[in-house]
Every structure is written in structure tokens, then in C-alpha cells.
Write a protein that holds these residues in place. Structure first.
Motif, mmCIF file in Angstrom:
data_model
loop_
_atom_site.group_PDB
_atom_site.id
_atom_site.type_symbol
_atom_site.label_atom_id
_atom_site.label_comp_id
_atom_site.label_asym_id
_atom_site.label_seq_id
_atom_site.Cartn_x
_atom_site.Cartn_y
_atom_site.Cartn_z
ATOM 1 N N THR A 67 30.723 56.098 37.298
ATOM 2 C CA THR A 67 31.352 54.812 36.953
ATOM 3 C C THR A 67 30.790 53.642 37.749
ATOM 4 O OG1 THR A 67 33.147 55.100 38.572
ATOM 5 C CG2 THR A 67 33.484 56.028 36.379
ATOM 6 N N ILE A 68 29.710 53.856 38.486
ATOM 7 C CA ILE A 68 29.165 52.805 39.355
ATOM 8 C C ILE A 68 28.427 51.753 38.527
ATOM 9 C CG2 ILE A 68 27.586 52.270 41.254
ATOM 10 C CD1 ILE A 68 28.155 55.100 42.331
ATOM 11 N N VAL A 69 28.881 50.518 38.634
ATOM 12 C CA VAL A 69 28.258 49.385 37.954
ATOM 13 C C VAL A 69 27.301 48.648 38.900
ATOM 14 C CG1 VAL A 69 28.715 47.162 36.814
ATOM 15 C CG2 VAL A 69 30.236 49.113 36.421
ATOM 16 N N ALA A 70 27.684 48.529 40.160
ATOM 17 C CA ALA A 70 26.850 47.854 41.158
ATOM 18 C C ALA A 70 27.078 48.517 42.507
ATOM 19 C CB ALA A 70 27.184 46.368 41.228
ATOM 20 N N VAL B 281 31.045 48.379 42.774
ATOM 21 C CA VAL B 281 31.798 47.919 41.614
ATOM 22 C C VAL B 281 31.813 49.082 40.635
ATOM 23 C CG1 VAL B 281 31.940 46.277 39.716
ATOM 24 C CG2 VAL B 281 31.119 45.515 41.966
ATOM 25 N N LEU B 282 33.015 49.442 40.136
ATOM 26 C CA LEU B 282 33.181 50.595 39.265
ATOM 27 C C LEU B 282 33.763 50.179 37.918
ATOM 28 C CD1 LEU B 282 34.854 52.999 41.882
ATOM 29 C CD2 LEU B 282 32.411 52.716 41.435
ATOM 30 N N SER B 283 33.484 50.987 36.911
ATOM 31 C CA SER B 283 34.048 50.731 35.584
ATOM 32 C C SER B 283 35.375 51.459 35.371
ATOM 33 C CB SER B 283 33.055 51.162 34.490
ATOM 34 O OG SER B 283 32.766 52.552 34.600
ATOM 35 N N ILE C 188 29.225 40.529 44.616
ATOM 36 C CA ILE C 188 28.092 41.457 44.564
ATOM 37 C C ILE C 188 27.732 41.817 43.124
ATOM 38 C CG2 ILE C 188 28.583 42.378 46.853
ATOM 39 C CD1 ILE C 188 29.658 44.923 45.456
ATOM 40 N N ALA C 189 28.518 41.347 42.168
ATOM 41 C CA ALA C 189 28.232 41.463 40.733
ATOM 42 C C ALA C 189 29.023 40.345 40.062
ATOM 43 C CB ALA C 189 28.642 42.836 40.197
ATOM 44 N N PRO C 190 28.627 39.926 38.868
ATOM 45 C CA PRO C 190 29.316 38.788 38.240
ATOM 46 C C PRO C 190 30.840 38.966 38.203
ATOM 47 C CG PRO C 190 27.357 39.355 36.995
ATOM 48 C CD PRO C 190 27.512 40.422 38.050
ATOM 49 N N GLY C 191 31.530 38.032 38.865
ATOM 50 C CA GLY C 191 32.986 38.044 38.885
ATOM 51 C C GLY C 191 33.615 39.074 39.788
ATOM 52 N N SER D 298 40.094 47.968 46.892
ATOM 53 C CA SER D 298 40.726 46.673 47.178
ATOM 54 C C SER D 298 41.242 45.967 45.935
ATOM 55 C CB SER D 298 39.751 45.765 47.938
ATOM 56 O OG SER D 298 38.497 45.716 47.310
ATOM 57 N N SER D 299 40.653 46.266 44.779
ATOM 58 C CA SER D 299 41.145 45.654 43.539
ATOM 59 C C SER D 299 42.530 46.177 43.155
ATOM 60 C CB SER D 299 40.154 45.899 42.396
ATOM 61 O OG SER D 299 39.792 47.269 42.320
ATOM 62 N N ASN D 300 42.945 47.324 43.698
ATOM 63 C CA ASN D 300 44.313 47.794 43.469
ATOM 64 C C ASN D 300 45.324 46.943 44.238
ATOM 65 O OD1 ASN D 300 43.704 49.810 41.701
ATOM 66 N ND2 ASN D 300 43.948 51.499 43.144
ATOM 67 N N ALA D 301 44.910 46.463 45.399
ATOM 68 C CA ALA D 301 45.796 45.606 46.188
ATOM 69 C C ALA D 301 45.747 44.162 45.712
ATOM 70 C CB ALA D 301 45.403 45.671 47.670
ATOM 71 N N ASP D 302 44.597 43.753 45.138
ATOM 72 C CA ASP D 302 44.420 42.364 44.703
ATOM 73 C C ASP D 302 43.553 42.361 43.450
ATOM 74 O OD1 ASP D 302 43.947 39.689 44.363
ATOM 75 O OD2 ASP D 302 42.937 39.381 46.286
ATOM 76 N N SER D 303 44.195 42.260 42.299
ATOM 77 C CA SER D 303 43.477 42.341 41.024
ATOM 78 C C SER D 303 42.562 41.146 40.782
ATOM 79 C CB SER D 303 44.471 42.460 39.865
ATOM 80 O OG SER D 303 45.334 41.326 39.828
ATOM 81 N N SER D 304 42.710 40.065 41.566
ATOM 82 C CA SER D 304 41.867 38.881 41.365
ATOM 83 C C SER D 304 40.430 39.113 41.814
ATOM 84 C CB SER D 304 42.448 37.681 42.122
ATOM 85 O OG SER D 304 42.250 37.808 43.526
ATOM 86 N N LEU D 305 40.182 40.214 42.523
ATOM 87 C CA LEU D 305 38.843 40.459 43.054
ATOM 88 C C LEU D 305 37.853 40.911 41.984
ATOM 89 C CD1 LEU D 305 39.786 42.267 46.399
ATOM 90 C CD2 LEU D 305 39.002 39.905 46.122
ATOM 91 N N ALA D 306 38.351 41.359 40.853
ATOM 92 C CA ALA D 306 37.454 41.848 39.798
ATOM 93 C C ALA D 306 38.055 41.532 38.435
ATOM 94 C CB ALA D 306 37.232 43.347 39.942
ATOM 95 N N PRO D 307 37.204 41.327 37.417
ATOM 96 C CA PRO D 307 37.724 41.083 36.060
ATOM 97 C C PRO D 307 38.328 42.354 35.490
ATOM 98 C CG PRO D 307 35.334 41.256 36.031
ATOM 99 C CD PRO D 307 35.738 41.281 37.474
ATOM 100 N N PRO D 308 39.125 42.248 34.415
ATOM 101 C CA PRO D 308 39.718 43.440 33.786
ATOM 102 C C PRO D 308 38.645 44.468 33.445
ATOM 103 C CG PRO D 308 40.670 41.443 32.860
ATOM 104 C CD PRO D 308 39.538 40.996 33.736
#
Length: 544
Positions: A454-457, A344-346, A55-58, A398-408
Motif C-alpha cells: 500500500t506504499i504510495v510514497a 504515505v499509504l493507500s 512528502i507527497a501531494p497533500g 498520524s493520520s488516525n490522530a489528525d485526518s487533516s494530514l492526508a486527503p481521503p
């Protein structure tokens, strides 16, 4: 795929309409039995409502279904899904409720730890919890076998009907009088009344609420809502654990990717961007599917993973179906009461009351519903076509359970929302989409104040979007409400609960068939086995 077939072939033993998890499950079992099998998915990606999408790049999110709970262990093992990349991490805590007073109450997987947590709120309720948990799990075990077999054909006028009645009776061998009474009470009673009878703390009651009535009509005091207590204690996951909840690595789409890989390995063909316009019926039997571009694909058997209303009211000419059957199909309660908001949050959401020592997995799952009364009022507003000011929101970081879902530096927050109406009293969902999103963000901000800045998307999926994008009639995630009169031998409608339909050679394999919704794979597996039983009897051996 049999020898000599190519991707342009227009004749198959079996065609499956819809590449959701149940359609893919059915296709895998049909292909495993040696049938040339084709799956047709109208979207450009497979998975139906069990998908991971960018839903946003990466940044990838489980856009619709978001937690694995009842995926059948038999499907996982028989189709070797782990070998095709499926990996699930248990949610622990399985449920976690954030309350307006700043307290966060986790429901730990380990029962002794959960009891200790509950004793901080009410020693009496903590003691009662163990008794109720044993009672619920025992009752759930009676229902367990029905998930992987056709419901009984309740017809005392036939031998098959009597055989089915005896088959069901055997499942309850050894059940006591008190357990029969309890089972009937769960099938017909309300969740709220059950909780009021057993617990004194409103927070403990709310923990149980947070585990039930997802995606269905009715607040917790509506009759029939107690059955969710048993449904969520059916076994799931790799190890057939009762009450299993899991985070899927790679998002929910990893389930359907694994199913698709298994189906392809077994010989099935899968086509995307392949929209079926109608099912052609000739001489009382399904003969082919006609694509949107007019191309015909012939099949000896056809399985529809679309919901019952879409299948029978949009894909088949009314003259090819009995009028009483059509009348019953039109009466199926849909009117989806839920929505999704994906963010997507920052920054990682900081929920008030979360322990500083909490691990990332312990900072992943939060339910925002303060009480049973709150949920009941929310439903009362939505059932009359209004969007409630205050909403019940399930939050999964969900990125806390699986960090691959979002870039650093980026974080994924997916939110399940209820209750909202499909039919609005005023205006349209195209006009009210952002209003819904704003109200969800406002609710989250009461518990995690840093989120709005902190909302990016942001992606808002209304009930109408669930219908348009994912093919769910009236946005109903279960292909029909999970209520007593639409379950077991009444699903999808009375007289047609065993996956067969009034059209010879056409089967229903989606969540609109028994045992219903959720990412279980059970309807797909059961429908495939039913079709294969008929196949082995020689009903479809002649040329398509």
C-alpha cells in the motif's frame, strides 16, 4: 522590532542562529523583554527538527520529531501558544507494544485501567506497577525544577560556586536516605537491571523499554540507561501532567509555527534561507554574524541554536577559543544512532492483534521491539558500524490522530528507527539508504502485513540525512548523547553549563545545552533568561 527598523537592518540587540523550537523560544523571550531580535534559519522553512513537511501531494508528515511529550507548560502558557494555534491531543494509550505472537499491549493513561491491562499478563507485575509508578514520579519531581534553571556551577573556590551548591541542596530538602540511593541508582544503573529486579514478565518489561532509551547510545543493559524512566515522567503539555504524550494537530510543525507567531507578535524578526557562515569575534566578544553571502549582521548578543560542535568547531575561529575548551567540545559523544522512515499509504496499516473495537486514536501508536534482549543485540550490531537486519521501529499512524494530514484515501505512517550507526563499517549511507528503508518495511510487515503493498510514497532519512538536511552533527537528534557525563553541569562540557561560552556575548540555546534534547523549549527559555540577566547588568549596553 523597535521603531524605525526594517527587514534590511543589519544591527540588532540579539541575533539567534537557527529557527528550531529552542531558537524560536529564546527569540520570543528576548523580544518580550524589549530587545530587537533577529532569527536566522538556513532552511527555507522554520522549525529545525520540529516541522511538518509535505512528502507527497497533500500528504504532510512530522518528518523528524513526531510526538510531543515534554514541551514545557511554562513555555506554552507564557508565550500563549494555544492562542497561536497549538493544539495537542493526549496519546491514549501513551505506549502500545505489538508483540510477535500477535498480542498488542496498551499502556493506558488512566493508571487503574493500565493496571487492569497488565494484570492480564501478570497479576504480580500489575500490583508492582503501582508501587514503582509512585516511586518514579516522586523521584522525577525532585528533578523537575532543574529543567527551568541553569545547572549549578560546581566550583568550591568561588562564592558563586558555593551559592549554587546550596541552591541545589535546597531542591532536595526532605529527601530520604532511600530516595537518595534510588536517585543515584537511576543516574548510574541500567534500565534492564532495574526492570529485571522489579518485574517478572518480559512483556511488561518491554513496555517500559518502549518508553525509554530513545535516540541515545546504549542498549537497555548499558549503565546510565535507567535515567530515561525519570526524564519521561517530567511534566508536559497544557496541564503539566507527568508522563504526558501528545499528538500535535497539524503535525509537530504546529509547535514551531505557534512559537514563530508568538515571537513575531512580540517583535522578533525571522528570516529563512539565511545561512550563517561564521560568528565574528573581536576583542574576545561576539560582534556579528557573517552570512554565506558575506553580509554582516551586528549584534550585542548572539545565541546559537546549533549544536555545540557545529557552533564552536565550524562557526568560530579556533584562535578565539581556549584550547582546553575546544578539546572538550571535540570529545562530545554524538554519532547519532537513529533514523526516520516516513510513508504515505493507500490503506490504513492493519496491525495484527488490534481490537476491532479500537478507535482511530487507539490505532495510532505502535512500538515494534519484542524484548530487551532484542534491543541489546540490535545496539551491539550497530555500534560496530553495521546496519542490523532486525530493527527497533516506532510506528505512528498520524493520520488516525489528525485526518487533516492526508486527503481521503491516504494515510500517514511515520517511523522512528534505532539502532543504526552514523559511521558505517562498509559503504556509505547514500548507497545504503534504500537498504535501510527496505529493512524497516520488512519489520513493519511482520506486524502489519498489508503495509508493503500500500506504499504510495517513501522517505528515508539516515543519520547522514539528518546531518545534511537538518544540521545535526553526526545525525544526533539531541545535539550530544544523553549520558551522565554529558548532562546537568557537564552539558555541553564541564565549566560551561550555564549557557554562556568562552566568547563574551555568545550563548548556547539549543539541545546541546542543559537540560538536553526533546521538544521541551527549556534550553531556549533558560538561555534567554541567562542572557537577559547579563543584559540587565549592563554588560552589553554599548553599541554593537
Amino acid at each position: 522590532m523597535t521603531a524605525g527598523q526594517t527587514k534590511t537592518n543589519s544591527t540588532f540587540d540579539a541575533v539567534v542562529i537557527g529557527g528550531g523550537h529552542n531558537g524560536l523560544t529564546a527569540a520570543a523571550y528576548l523580544a518580550r523583554a524589549g530587545l530587537s531580535t533577529l532569527v536566522l534559519e538556513r532552511r527555507e522553512i522554520i522549525g529545525g527538527c520540529c516541522v511538518t513537511e509535505e512528502i507527497a501531494p497533500g500528504c504532510r508528515v512530522s518528518t523528524t520529531s513526531y510526538i510531543a511529550s515534554m514541551l514545557r507548560p511554562e513555555v506554552i502558557s507564557e508565550l500563549q501558544l494555544a492562542e497561536h494555534g497549538l493544539r495537542m491531543v493526549p496519546c491514549d494509550p501513551a505506549i502500545q507494544v505489538a508483540f510477535p505472537d500477535g498480542q498488542v499491549v496498551p499502556w493506558w493513561v488512566d493508571r487503574e485501567r493500565a493496571q487492569q491491562e497488565f494484570s492480564k499478563i501478570s497479576a504480580k507485575d500489575a500490583s508492582r506497577f503501582v508501587q514503582v509508578d509512585d516511586q518514579l514520579k516522586a523521584l522525577a519531581r525532585y528533578l523537575q525544577p532543574f529543567f527551568l534553571e541553569p545547572p549549578p556551577e560546581v566550583d568550591p573556590s568561588t562564592l558563586n560556586g558555593w551559592a549554587d551548591i546550596f541552591r541545589v541542596g535546597k531542591r532536595f530538602r526532605g529527601i530520604s536516605k532511600s530516595e537518595i540511593a534510588q536517585l543515584i541508582s537511576f543516574l548510574t544503573g541500567s534500565l534492564g537491571e532495574f526492570l529485571d529486579h522489579n518485574y517478572e514478565s518480559e512483556k511488561i518489561k518491554t513496555l517500559f523499554l518502549a518508553n525509554n532509551v530513545y535516540g541515545k547510545h546504549g542498549g537497555p543493559y548499558q549503565p546510565g540507561t535507567a535515567i530515561g524512566l525519570l526524564f519521561h515522567l517530567l511534566s508536559g503539555g497544557d496541564h503539566a501532567l507527568q508522563g504526558f504524550y501528545g499528538h500535535v494537530m497539524g503535525g509537530m510543525g504546529s509547535i514551531t509555527q505557534a512559537l514563530a507567531a508568538a515571537a513575531r507578535m512580540l517583535g522578533a524578526e525571522i528570516r529563512t534561507s539565511a545561512s550563517v557562515a561564521r560568528i565574528e569575534v573581536r576583542n574576545g566578544r561576539a560582534s556579528c554574524v557573517v552570512m554565506e553571502d558575506g553580509h554582516e549582521i551586528r549584534a550585542r548578543i548572539i545565541l546559537s541554536n546549533a549544536d555545540p560542535k557545529r557552533t564552536f568547531l565550524k562557526m568560530i575561529d579556533a584562535k578565539d577559543l581556549p584550547e582546553d575548551f575546544l578539546f572538550a567540545i571535540r570529545g562530545i559523544k554524538m554519532d547519532g544512532p537513529c533514523a526516520k522512515v516516513n510513508l504515505v499509504l493507500s490503506q490504513e496499516p492493519r496491525f495484527t492483534g488490534t481490537s476491532p473495537q479500537a478507535t482511530p486514536l487507539e490505532r495510532t501508536f505502535y512500538t515494534l521491539v519484542p524484548s530487551l534482549e532484542f534491543a541489546e543485540r540490535c545496539y551491539d550490531i550497530a555500534k560496530f558500524g553495521e546496519i542490523p537486519e532486525e530493527l527497533w521501529v516506532d510506528c505512528v499512524v498520524s493520520s488516525n490522530a489528525d485526518s487533516s494530514l492526508a486527503p481521503p484515501g491516504k494515510h500517514i505512517l511515520t517511523c522512528f528507527v534505532q539502532y543504526v550507526p552514523y559511521h558505517l563499517r562498509e559503504g556509505s549511507w547514500d548507497d545504503k539508504r534504500e537498504l535501510l528503508g527496505d529493512r524497516v518495511i520488512r519489520k513493519i510487515a511482520e506486524y502489519a502485513p498489508n503495509v508493503p503493498q500500500t506504499i504510495v510514497a517513501r522517505q528515508v532519512l539516515t543519520p547522514l540525512d539528518l546531518e545534511r538536511t537538518y544540521g545535526l552533527t553526526e545525525g544526533n537528534i539531541f545535539h550530544g548523547d544523553l549520558r551522565l557525563e554529558q548532562l546537568f553541569f557537564m552539558r555541553p562540557v564541564a565549566g560551561w553549563s550555564q549557557y554562556r561560552t568562552p566568547v563574551d556575548g555568545l550563548y548556547l540555546c539549543g539541545a546541546g545545552a542543559h537540560p538536553g534534547g526533546g521538544v521541551t523549549g527549556a534550553p531556549g527559555r533558560n538561555a534567554a533568561h541567562q542572557a537577559l540577566r547579563d543584559w540587565k547588568k549592563g554588560r552589553f549596553k554599548r553599541a554593537a
